[in-house]
Design an enzyme around this catalytic site. Sequence first.
Site, PDB file in Angstrom:
ATOM      1  N   TYR A 116       0.833  -1.220   0.000  1.00  0.00           N
ATOM      2  CA  TYR A 116       0.000   0.000   0.000  1.00  0.00           C
ATOM      3  C   TYR A 116       0.859   1.258   0.000  1.00  0.00           C
ATOM      4  O   TYR A 116       2.008   1.235   0.459  1.00  0.00           O
ATOM      5  CB  TYR A 116      -0.965   0.002   1.195  1.00  0.00           C
ATOM      6  CG  TYR A 116      -0.311  -0.046   2.558  1.00  0.00           C
ATOM      7  CD1 TYR A 116       0.154   1.109   3.176  1.00  0.00           C
ATOM      8  CD2 TYR A 116      -0.176  -1.256   3.236  1.00  0.00           C
ATOM      9  CE1 TYR A 116       0.741   1.063   4.434  1.00  0.00           C
ATOM     10  CE2 TYR A 116       0.401  -1.303   4.491  1.00  0.00           C
ATOM     11  CZ  TYR A 116       0.855  -0.149   5.087  1.00  0.00           C
ATOM     12  OH  TYR A 116       1.436  -0.198   6.323  1.00  0.00           O
ATOM     13  N   HIS A 160       2.662  -6.840   4.316  1.00  0.00           N
ATOM     14  CA  HIS A 160       3.178  -7.288   5.615  1.00  0.00           C
ATOM     15  C   HIS A 160       2.020  -7.493   6.583  1.00  0.00           C
ATOM     16  O   HIS A 160       0.936  -6.943   6.407  1.00  0.00           O
ATOM     17  CB  HIS A 160       4.169  -6.269   6.198  1.00  0.00           C
ATOM     18  CG  HIS A 160       3.581  -4.907   6.364  1.00  0.00           C
ATOM     19  ND1 HIS A 160       3.573  -3.980   5.353  1.00  0.00           N
ATOM     20  CD2 HIS A 160       2.946  -4.324   7.414  1.00  0.00           C
ATOM     21  CE1 HIS A 160       2.973  -2.881   5.770  1.00  0.00           C
ATOM     22  NE2 HIS A 160       2.578  -3.064   7.019  1.00  0.00           N
TER      23      HIS A 160
HETATM   24 FE   LIG Z   1       1.282  -1.729   7.981  1.00  0.00          FE
END
Ligand SMILES: [Fe+2]
Length: 225
Positions: free
Chosen positions: A151, A162
């Site tokens: 992102y 993650h």
């Molecule tokens: Fe994060």
Amino acid sequence: MKFDTPTPRRTTPGRRTVLKASAALLAAGMLAPISSVLAQMTLRRTQDQILGPFYPIMSKPNRSGDLTRVPGGSERAKGELLIVRGRVIDPHGRPVAGADVEIWQANSAGRYAHPDDTNPAPLDPNFEGFGAVTTGADGRYQFKTIKPLHYPAAPGMIRPAHIHFDVRGKRDELISQMYFEGDPYISKDRFLQSVLNPEALTVKLSPSREDPDFMVAEFDIVFRG
Ligand SMILES: [Fe+2]
């Protein structure tokens, strides 16, 4: 008659020789028992990572162990299904029972269900992205979830996919993040690359034997317990 030149014998002692010598020394009381040597070996503590801005302060974690479904929901979360599991152990490799393992993450579009996330990617109503479980006597934990997407975190900065971890024991708390091997954004991520051994926070996915719909990420946590 011509003979081939014999292969030079290795000059380092073989395994059997070492074992024999060790047994002799052990019998003579000159070596510490293997169990005490192993007890002195210590594992490196899992490397810390930042908490990040999207810790879900507004809600309580889902404790079902399955984040692919929300309470009362009928559909499964969008995305690649993932089992995240591992052991929580102390530096001597002993299982840590009763540790609280919390995870939170973006959804399969890279969006957190957090009011401060300005990413225009859509929320997934079937995914909360915040869960917690407690380890059993064997120190094991497991979540069913989905693989998050990378992102945008700032102009020109993309965070690799993650999953955040907050692991609490009686004496220690570990805050870290787990990453995915092969993610193209890993090599430029300043948070992951700030640690001594980025590979230790990176997992390789393998197909689940129990449920073919899921991939598996094995991620062990080492802390003081
Ligand atoms: Fe994060």
